[in-house]
Design a protein around this motif. Structure first.
Motif, PDB file in Angstrom:
ATOM      1  N   LYS A   1       0.332  57.194 -53.862  1.00 19.51           N
ATOM      2  CA  LYS A   1      -0.263  55.861 -53.992  1.00 19.51           C
ATOM      3  C   LYS A   1      -0.673  55.290 -52.633  1.00 19.51           C
ATOM      4  O   LYS A   1      -1.543  54.446 -52.548  1.00 19.51           O
ATOM      5  CB  LYS A   1       0.673  54.909 -54.732  1.00 19.51           C
ATOM      6  N   HIS A   2      -0.074  55.793 -51.544  1.00 19.76           N
ATOM      7  CA  HIS A   2      -0.403  55.318 -50.200  1.00 19.76           C
ATOM      8  C   HIS A   2      -1.481  56.164 -49.530  1.00 19.76           C
ATOM      9  O   HIS A   2      -1.893  55.867 -48.409  1.00 19.76           O
ATOM     10  CB  HIS A   2       0.857  55.271 -49.335  1.00 19.76           C
TER      11      HIS A   2
ATOM     12  N   TYR B   1      -6.365  48.950 -43.528  1.00 20.85           N
ATOM     13  CA  TYR B   1      -5.590  50.134 -43.900  1.00 20.85           C
ATOM     14  C   TYR B   1      -6.489  51.228 -44.450  1.00 20.85           C
ATOM     15  O   TYR B   1      -7.285  50.991 -45.370  1.00 20.85           O
ATOM     16  CB  TYR B   1      -4.530  49.785 -44.954  1.00 20.85           C
TER      17      TYR B   1
ATOM     18  N   SER C   1      10.727  52.430 -43.988  1.00 21.08           N
ATOM     19  CA  SER C   1       9.949  52.098 -45.179  1.00 21.08           C
ATOM     20  C   SER C   1      10.749  52.480 -46.417  1.00 21.08           C
ATOM     21  O   SER C   1      11.385  53.538 -46.422  1.00 21.08           O
ATOM     22  CB  SER C   1       8.619  52.860 -45.187  1.00 21.08           C
TER      23      SER C   1
ATOM     24  N   GLU D   1       4.374  45.914 -49.238  1.00 19.50           N
ATOM     25  CA  GLU D   1       3.465  46.928 -49.769  1.00 19.50           C
ATOM     26  C   GLU D   1       2.131  46.270 -50.117  1.00 19.50           C
ATOM     27  O   GLU D   1       2.092  45.192 -50.711  1.00 19.50           O
ATOM     28  CB  GLU D   1       4.066  47.567 -51.015  1.00 19.50           C
TER      29      GLU D   1
ATOM     30  N   ALA E   1       9.306  53.431 -48.990  1.00 20.19           N
ATOM     31  CA  ALA E   1       8.432  54.399 -49.650  1.00 20.19           C
ATOM     32  C   ALA E   1       8.709  55.846 -49.232  1.00 20.19           C
ATOM     33  O   ALA E   1       8.504  56.770 -50.024  1.00 20.19           O
ATOM     34  CB  ALA E   1       6.965  54.064 -49.377  1.00 20.19           C
TER      35      ALA E   1
ATOM     36  N   GLY F   1      -5.517  54.933 -45.744  1.00 18.82           N
ATOM     37  CA  GLY F   1      -4.405  55.840 -45.995  1.00 18.82           C
ATOM     38  C   GLY F   1      -4.725  57.292 -45.700  1.00 18.82           C
ATOM     39  O   GLY F   1      -5.874  57.663 -45.448  1.00 18.82           O
TER      40      GLY F   1
ATOM     41  N   ASN G   1      -4.714  54.081 -51.966  1.00 17.02           N
ATOM     42  CA  ASN G   1      -4.996  53.456 -50.674  1.00 17.02           C
ATOM     43  C   ASN G   1      -4.256  52.123 -50.504  1.00 17.02           C
ATOM     44  O   ASN G   1      -4.782  51.149 -49.975  1.00 17.02           O
ATOM     45  CB  ASN G   1      -6.503  53.261 -50.475  1.00 17.02           C
TER      46      ASN G   1
ATOM     47  N   SER H   1      -1.226  50.228 -48.708  1.00 18.16           N
ATOM     48  CA  SER H   1      -0.361  50.382 -47.529  1.00 18.16           C
ATOM     49  C   SER H   1       1.104  50.312 -47.945  1.00 18.16           C
ATOM     50  O   SER H   1       1.477  49.514 -48.804  1.00 18.16           O
ATOM     51  CB  SER H   1      -0.675  49.309 -46.484  1.00 18.16           C
ATOM     52  N   PRO H   2       1.948  51.174 -47.352  1.00 14.67           N
ATOM     53  CA  PRO H   2       3.367  51.129 -47.699  1.00 14.67           C
ATOM     54  C   PRO H   2       4.047  49.917 -47.066  1.00 14.67           C
ATOM     55  O   PRO H   2       3.592  49.401 -46.046  1.00 14.67           O
ATOM     56  CB  PRO H   2       3.914  52.425 -47.093  1.00 14.67           C
TER      57      PRO H   2
END
Length: 166
Positions: A45-46, A111, A33, A102, A35, A113, A54, A56-57
């Motif tokens: 942020k993920h 998702y 990733s 992302e 991220a 998180g 919330n 998703s990366p």
């Protein structure tokens, strides 16, 4: 306070239903990733609703193999204070897909998180990709049915682990 009281209680990788040989796979998928790095911190942020955005990366993977008929992405929390790791995210993906952008997984639907208990310490979140030798049957709607459909059909597996703490 609750996090500190439960600090020593953690599910652990060995208690995961995914630890069994029926989910091992002979080949290795490399999951990355932009991220975070393997073992690194997941950006806020993920993180889950109320903690982060919330979102998703982005994820990429290689090494799926031509024999794959379906991919399954599972994100679990190894450190949740429960008998087994908590599965946050489950997504069934076509085998020719080499990653997700992302935010491609939708918040609340596919998702969820990281959102560990405050004060519980760092939690390890695994982003696991499984390549299956058969498609997941239509109508598989819950975690138990998906795990049963996957058992014994994993031809490759890989993962990326990130940490998050509140």
């Amino acid at each position: 306070m609750l996090g500190k009281l439960l600090h020593r209680f953690r599910a652990g990788e060995d208690r995961s239903p995914l630890a069994g040989p029926e989910y091992a796979g002979a080949a290795t998928i490399e999951v990355t990733s932009p991220a975070f790095t393997d073992g690194g911190s997941i950006p806020q942020k993920h993180a889950g609703k109320g903690v982060g955005d919330n979102v998703s990366p982005a994820l990429q993977w290689t090494g799926v193999g031509a024999d794959a008929k379906q991919l399954v992405l599972i994100v679990d929390d190894l450190d949740v204070p429960m008998p087994k790791p908590l599965m946050h995210t489950i997504a069934v993906i076509e085998p020719d897909v080499g990653g997700l952008a992302e935010g491609q997984l939708k918040p609340g639907a596919t998702y969820l998180g990281p959102r560990p208990i405050p004060g519980h310490g760092p939690h390890h979140y695994r982003f696991l990709v499984f390549a299956l030798d058969q498609p997941v049957p239509d109508g598989v709607a819950d975690r138990g049915a998906l795990l049963a459909a996957m058992a014994g059909h994993v031809v490759a597996r890989g993962g990326l682990t990130g940490t998050y703490e509140r």
